[in-house]
Enzyme design. Structure first.
Site, PDB file in Angstrom:
ATOM      1  N   GLU A   1       0.820  -1.215   0.000  1.00  0.00           N
ATOM      2  CA  GLU A   1       0.000   0.000   0.000  1.00  0.00           C
ATOM      3  C   GLU A   1       0.852   1.263   0.000  1.00  0.00           C
ATOM      4  O   GLU A   1       0.349   2.354   0.239  1.00  0.00           O
ATOM      5  CB  GLU A   1      -1.009  -0.005   1.159  1.00  0.00           C
ATOM      6  CG  GLU A   1      -0.429  -0.269   2.520  1.00  0.00           C
ATOM      7  CD  GLU A   1      -1.493  -0.329   3.618  1.00  0.00           C
ATOM      8  OE1 GLU A   1      -2.656   0.007   3.387  1.00  0.00           O
ATOM      9  OE2 GLU A   1      -1.112  -0.710   4.740  1.00  0.00           O
TER      10      GLU A   1
ATOM     11  N   ASP B   1      -4.643   3.260   0.389  1.00  0.00           N
ATOM     12  CA  ASP B   1      -3.424   3.986   0.723  1.00  0.00           C
ATOM     13  C   ASP B   1      -2.492   4.088  -0.486  1.00  0.00           C
ATOM     14  O   ASP B   1      -1.830   5.107  -0.672  1.00  0.00           O
ATOM     15  CB  ASP B   1      -2.699   3.299   1.894  1.00  0.00           C
ATOM     16  CG  ASP B   1      -3.267   3.763   3.226  1.00  0.00           C
ATOM     17  OD1 ASP B   1      -3.561   4.972   3.347  1.00  0.00           O
ATOM     18  OD2 ASP B   1      -3.436   2.930   4.130  1.00  0.00           O
TER      19      ASP B   1
HETATM   20  C1  PEP Z   1      -5.950   0.175   1.954  1.00  0.00           C
HETATM   21  O1  PEP Z   1      -5.193   1.070   2.305  1.00  0.00           O
HETATM   22  O2  PEP Z   1      -6.299  -0.023   0.762  1.00  0.00           O
HETATM   23  C2  PEP Z   1      -6.532  -0.740   2.955  1.00  0.00           C
HETATM   24  C3  PEP Z   1      -7.262  -1.785   2.588  1.00  0.00           C
HETATM   25  O3  PEP Z   1      -6.343  -0.444   4.271  1.00  0.00           O
HETATM   26  P1  PEP Z   1      -7.164   0.700   5.044  1.00  0.00           P
HETATM   27  O4  PEP Z   1      -8.250   1.180   4.141  1.00  0.00           O
HETATM   28  O5  PEP Z   1      -7.667   0.072   6.289  1.00  0.00           O
HETATM   29  O6  PEP Z   1      -6.104   1.719   5.269  1.00  0.00           O
HETATM   30 MG    MG Z   2      -4.312   1.048   4.284  1.00  0.00          MG
END
Ligand code: PEP
Ligand code: MG
Length: 552
Positions: free
Chosen positions: A442, A466
Site C-alpha cells: 500500500e 493507501d
Molecule cells: C488500503 O489502504 O487499501 C486498505 C485496505 O487499508 P485501510 O483502508 O484500512 O487503510
Molecule cells: Mg491502508
C-alpha cells in the site's frame, strides 16, 4: 408542488440497500409515567426496580430463544448481551443511587440513567460503540414498560404501529428488540431520523432483508404519517408523497433489481471462476466481529482483510492477550475453516485510541503508524502476535502486516514472530507452525521493490486506498482532493501490475483488499492482470462472482 403531490426528497445513510414502497408509519411510544415523582420509601422503590429488572431479564431469555430461528444464533445473541447489560453493576447501582439520593420514582431513575449511558456511548469515537447507545435505550425502555405494567399504567408491551398494508416503519431510532418484532408481512422498509449503520438494528435489518435508511435528520417528522413513500436504499433517499412518474420509475428499477437479485442467487454456494475457468478467491472485508454475520450471509469464501485495529479502537486500554485471543478465536471458529486474513494493528493517522497517547504529527498518515508503531512498541506487537498464534489452532488463519516500505521491516517482524513461537513452545501453548504470512502493498515503495519483498513472504494484498493516496500525493481524508484520488490513474495501475507480476514470478499469490476491489468498472482490468484473490464489501460478493463468470 407538482400534481398536488408533495414530492419531498430527504436523504440519510444507507444501512441496507433495496427499493421499497409503503405508507409511512411512525412508531408510537408512550411517555406516560416518566415524570419525576417523590417517593417516601426509597428501599421499596429500589425493590420495585429490582423486580422489574429481573422480569426484563426473563423476557429477554424468551426473546433470545424465539429469535434464534428468525435471525440466527449469531444475531439473536444480542438479547443475551442485553441480559448481561441489565446485570451491569454500574448501570444497576446508578439507578438505585438516583432513587435513593433524590427520592425519585424508578421509571424516572431508569430514564435518566439510560440517557446518561446513551450519551457516553454516543461520545465514543467509533461507530461500533455509538451503535451500543441504542442497546442501553432498548433495555431501559423494557424495564420502564414493565415498571408501568406492574403499576397498572401500561396494558401491553411492545411497539405499536398501524398495520394496514405495506408500511415503512419510521422512528427516531429503533432498538434491536423493536426491529426483530416487526411484522415482515407488512413492513417493507425502515427509516430513522437518527441511528448508525453499524448498530445491531442495522445488522438485523440487513439480515431481515429490509431496505433501511438511518440518520435522515429532524426534517423527517410525524407530520408525514400515513403518506405514501418510496425508500431508495441504493441512494439513501426517501421520496415522500411522490408523483406518478417517480412511482413508475422506481417500480421499473425495483423490477430490474429483483430480477438481478434472483439471478445472483444462482451464484450462491458456487466457487468464483472466470469464463476461461481460472479460480479467483473472493473474500470479504471485516471491520469487527459484528460484520461476521454479514460476511457469512454474503457467501464470501473467506475474510481477506480483518482490520484488527478496531479491537484497539473500541477498548479503553490496551487489549490483553486473552481478550484478543477470544476475538480471533471467535472469528476463526465462526468462519468454519475458511481463510481469515487478520491484519496486524494499523493504528495511527485517522484511526486512533486515546490510551496510545500518540504524539501530534504534522503528517500523521505518513507518520508513526501501523507497522512502524508496532516495531517501536514491541510489547504491544508481541501481545497481538501471541494472541494470533494461539488463536491459529481454531481455524484457517493468515497474518498480514500493513504499511510496509522495506524488506528490513518484514525481516524484523519475522524475527519477532520467531520469538513469539519460541516462547509459546516453552510455555506449552498450542499454535499452528505454518500460518501464512503476508504483507500489504500500500506504499509505492513496497510496489517498486515487490520483487525483493516477494522472496520473504507468502502473499501480497494490495491496499489500493493507501496506495492511491501515496502514489498521487493526495490525502484520502480530504474531501477537496477527491478528484486527485483517482485509483484508475496509470501510475496506480502500473504499480498494481508490477506487484502482481513480481509476486507471480516468485511463485506467491496476490490479492487486492482496497475499495477498488469492489469496483465493477475495474474488475475486467483486475482479471486481465491475473489477480488471485479479491476482498470486497460483503454486499458485492454475489454481484462480483456473477460478473467474474462472464469475464476473462
Ligand atoms: C488500503 O489502504 O487499501 C486498505 C485496505 O487499508 P485501510 O483502508 O484500512 O487503510
Ligand atoms: Mg491502508
Amino acid at each position: 408542488m407538482n400534481n398536488n403531490h408533495l414530492n419531498l426528497i430527504l436523504e440519510g445513510t444507507v444501512a441496507n440497500k433495496g427499493i421499497a414502497f409503503g405508507k409511512i408509519a411512525f412508531i408510537k411510544r408512550t411517555n406516560a409515567g416518566l415524570q419525576k415523582e417523590y417517593v417516601e420509601d426509597t428501599q421499596k422503590e429500589c425493590d420495585r426496580f429490582e423486580k422489574a429488572r429481573l422480569h426484563a431479564i426473563s423476557q429477554l431469555a424468551t426473546l433470545y430463544e424465539a429469535s434464534i430461528e428468525k435471525l440466527g444464533e449469531q444475531n439473536a445473541v444480542v438479547f443475551q448481551i442485553h441480559q448481561m447489560m441489565l446485570d451491569d453493576p454500574d448501570y444497576v447501582s446508578s439507578i438505585n443511587k438516583l432513587i435513593t439520593d433524590e427520592h425519585a420514582n424508578a421509571e424516572y431513575a431508569v430514564t435518566v440513567v439510560a440517557h446518561k449511558f446513551e450519551k457516553q456511548f454516543l461520545q465514543m469515537d467509533n461507530d461500533y460503540m455509538k451503535g451500543r447507545a441504542a442497546d442501553v435505550i432498548d433495555i431501559s425502555r423494557r424495564v420502564k414498560e414493565i415498571l408501568m405494567m406492574h403499576a397498572g399504567k401500561l396494558q401491553h408491551h411492545g411497539i405499536d404501529y398501524k398495520n394496514d398494508g405495506p408500511v415503512i416503519i419510521a422512528a427516531d431510532d429503533l432498538v434491536p428488540s423493536e426491529t426483530v418484532q416487526l411484522d415482515q408481512t407488512s413492513v417493507t422498509a425502515i427509516v430513522t431520523t437518527e441511528g448508525s449503520d453499524r448498530s445491531h438494528t442495522a445488522i438485523f435489518a440487513r439480515t431481515m432483508g429490509l431496505p433501511t435508511i438511518v440518520a435522515v435528520g429532524k426534517n423527517f417528522t410525524s407530520k408525514y404519517e400515513g403518506l405514501f413513500a418510496i425508500v431508495d436504499g441504493n441512494s439513501g433517499k426517501i421520496y415522500i408523497d411522490p408523483d406518478e412518474s417517480t412511482i413508475t420509475r422506481f417500480k421499473e428499477i425495483k423490477k430490474t433489481d429483483d430480477s438481478q437479485k434472483s439471478h445472483l442467487e444462482e451464484f450462491r454456494g458456487k466457487i468464483t471462476v472466470t469464463r476461461s475457468g481460472r479460480k479467483i478467491n473472493l473474500y470479504a472485508n471485516s471491520g469487527s466481529l459484528a460484520d461476521i454475520d454479514l460476511i457469512k450471509a454474503s457467501d464470501a469464501e473467506g475474510i481477506g482483510l480483518f482490520r484488527s485495529e478496531y479491537i484497539f479502537m473500541q477498548a479503553h486500554d490496551y487489549p490483553t492477550e486473552d481478550y484478543q485471543l477470544d476475538i480471533y478465536k471467535n472469528v476463526l471458529e465462526q468462519m468454519e475453516g475458511k481463510k481469515v486474513i487478520i491484519r496486524t494493528l494499523d493504528i495511527g493517522a485517522d484511526k486512533t485510541a486515546e490510551y496510545f497517547m500518540l504524539k501530534p504529527e504534522d503528517n500523521p498518515a505518513m507518520g508513526v503508524r501501523a507497522i512502524r508503531l508496532c516495531l517501536q512498541n514491541k510489547a504491544i506487537f508481541k501481545t497481538q502476535l501471541r494472541a494470533l498464534y494461539r488463536a491459529s489452532v481454531y481455524g484457517n488463519l493468515s497474518i498480514m502486516v500493513p504499511l510496509i516500505t522495506s524488506v528490513e521491516e518484514v525481516l524484523e517482524t519475522k524475527k519477532i514472530i520467531q520469538e513469539v513461537k519460541t516462547e509459546l513452545k516453552q510455555q506449552n501453548l498450542a499454535f499452528n507452525d505454518n500460518v501464512e504470512f503476508g504483507i500489504m502493498i500500500e506504499t509505492p515503495a513496497a510496489a517498486l521493490i515487490s520483487d525483493e519483498l516477494a522472496k520473504v513472504v507468502d502473499f501480497f494484498s494490495i491496499g489500493t486506498n493507501d496506495l492511491t493516496q501515496f502514489t498521487l500525493a493526495a490525502d484520502r481524508q480530504n474531501a477537496d482532493l477527491t478528484k486527485y484520488l483517482n485509483p484508475y490513474h496509470h501510475a496506480v495501475v502500473r504499480l498494481i501490475e508490477m506487484t502482481i507480476q513480481n509476486a507471480h514470478a516468485c511463485g506467491i499469490w496476490v490479492g487486492i483488499c482496497g475499495e477498488l476491489a469492489s469496483d465493477e468498472k475495474f474488475l475486467g482490468k483486475l482479471i486481465q492482470l491475473q489477480v488471485d484473490e479479491m476482498s470486497v464489501v460483503p454486499s458485492s460478493v454475489l454481484t462480483l462472482r456473477a460478473k467474474i463468470a462472464s469475464l476473462g
